[in-house]
Write a protein that holds these residues in place. Structure first.
Motif, PDB file in Angstrom:
ATOM      1  N   GLN A 170       0.826  -1.207   0.000  1.00  0.00           N
ATOM      2  CA  GLN A 170       0.000   0.000   0.000  1.00  0.00           C
ATOM      3  C   GLN A 170       0.864   1.261   0.000  1.00  0.00           C
ATOM      4  N   ASN A 209       2.317   1.631  -3.476  1.00  0.00           N
ATOM      5  CA  ASN A 209       1.275   2.076  -4.410  1.00  0.00           C
ATOM      6  C   ASN A 209       0.953   3.552  -4.205  1.00  0.00           C
ATOM      7  N   ARG A 210       0.887   3.981  -2.959  1.00  0.00           N
ATOM      8  CA  ARG A 210       0.605   5.386  -2.674  1.00  0.00           C
ATOM      9  C   ARG A 210       1.734   6.278  -3.209  1.00  0.00           C
ATOM     10  N   ARG A 261       3.796   5.604  -5.660  1.00  0.00           N
ATOM     11  CA  ARG A 261       3.741   5.609  -7.127  1.00  0.00           C
ATOM     12  C   ARG A 261       2.579   6.450  -7.624  1.00  0.00           C
ATOM     13  N   HIS A 262       1.469   6.399  -6.913  1.00  0.00           N
ATOM     14  CA  HIS A 262       0.312   7.212  -7.297  1.00  0.00           C
ATOM     15  C   HIS A 262       0.637   8.692  -7.136  1.00  0.00           C
ATOM     16  N   ASP A 263       1.298   9.039  -6.029  1.00  0.00           N
ATOM     17  CA  ASP A 263       1.664  10.429  -5.800  1.00  0.00           C
ATOM     18  C   ASP A 263       2.683  10.929  -6.820  1.00  0.00           C
ATOM     19  N   ALA A 280       2.704  10.028  -9.974  1.00  0.00           N
ATOM     20  CA  ALA A 280       2.163   9.767 -11.313  1.00  0.00           C
ATOM     21  C   ALA A 280       2.475  10.893 -12.288  1.00  0.00           C
ATOM     22  N   GLU A 307       4.487  10.383 -15.786  1.00  0.00           N
ATOM     23  CA  GLU A 307       3.960  10.854 -17.074  1.00  0.00           C
ATOM     24  C   GLU A 307       4.936  11.827 -17.736  1.00  0.00           C
TER      25      GLU A 307
END
Length: 156
Positions: free
Chosen positions: A62, A65-66, A68-70, A72, A76
């Motif tokens: 978790q 994932n957090r 990597r999400h932050d 993003a 990009e």
């Protein structure tokens, strides 16, 4: 037994034997070469907590994932920067200042992603007991760039 029934039995036996030999050969090839790829699939950073408890593994995934999400937007930016770099390099004449600038954009975005992921790993390690942390560090070696080629400290 008639000749026709004997021919049917021989044909069925031949078909079964061909199937059996093919299956045995496929199993031998898989055992010799294929299963190594399956065993190595657990090399990602998310498997660094594999020897910890299931709840700790879940918390670690978790946190990754957090992170990597932050990150993003930086992921990009790096992806877009590489696409732009590809376009610049495919041009008839290479515009060196533009290539250098684009490489800097990609490096900065990659570095920001790495910072976010490594911070999540360090934050998670801070939640572990010293014994759990030793296990985690052992599993962390060889996964990702954080502890790549880290020499294991020998006991006195």
């Amino acid at each position: 037994m008639s000749t026709r029934s004997l021919n049917i039995i021989i044909a069925a036996s031949l078909a079964f034997n061909v199937f059996f030999v093919g299956a045995a050969g496929g199993a031998l090839l898989w055992y010799s070469f294929g299963h190594n790829r399956l065993a190595q699939s657990g090399q990602g950073l998310r498997f660094a907590a594999q020897h910890l408890s299931a709840p700790q593994q879940k918390i670690f995934r978790q946190m990754l994932n957090r992170a990597r999400h932050d990150a993003a937007a930086d992921v990009e930016a790096a992806r877009n920067g590489r696409a732009q770099l590809s376009t610049l390099l495919a041009a008839d004449a290479i515009d060196q200042p533009a290539v250098d600038a684009q490489l800097e954009v990609v490096r900065k975005a990659d570095f920001n992603v790495r910072i976010a992921v490594e911070k999540a790993v360090i934050d998670f390690a801070g939640t572990l007991t010293p014994d759990e942390r030793r296990i985690f560090v052992q599993d962390l070696r060889g996964r990702g760039a954080m502890l790549r080629n880290a020499a294991q400290k020998k006991a006195p």
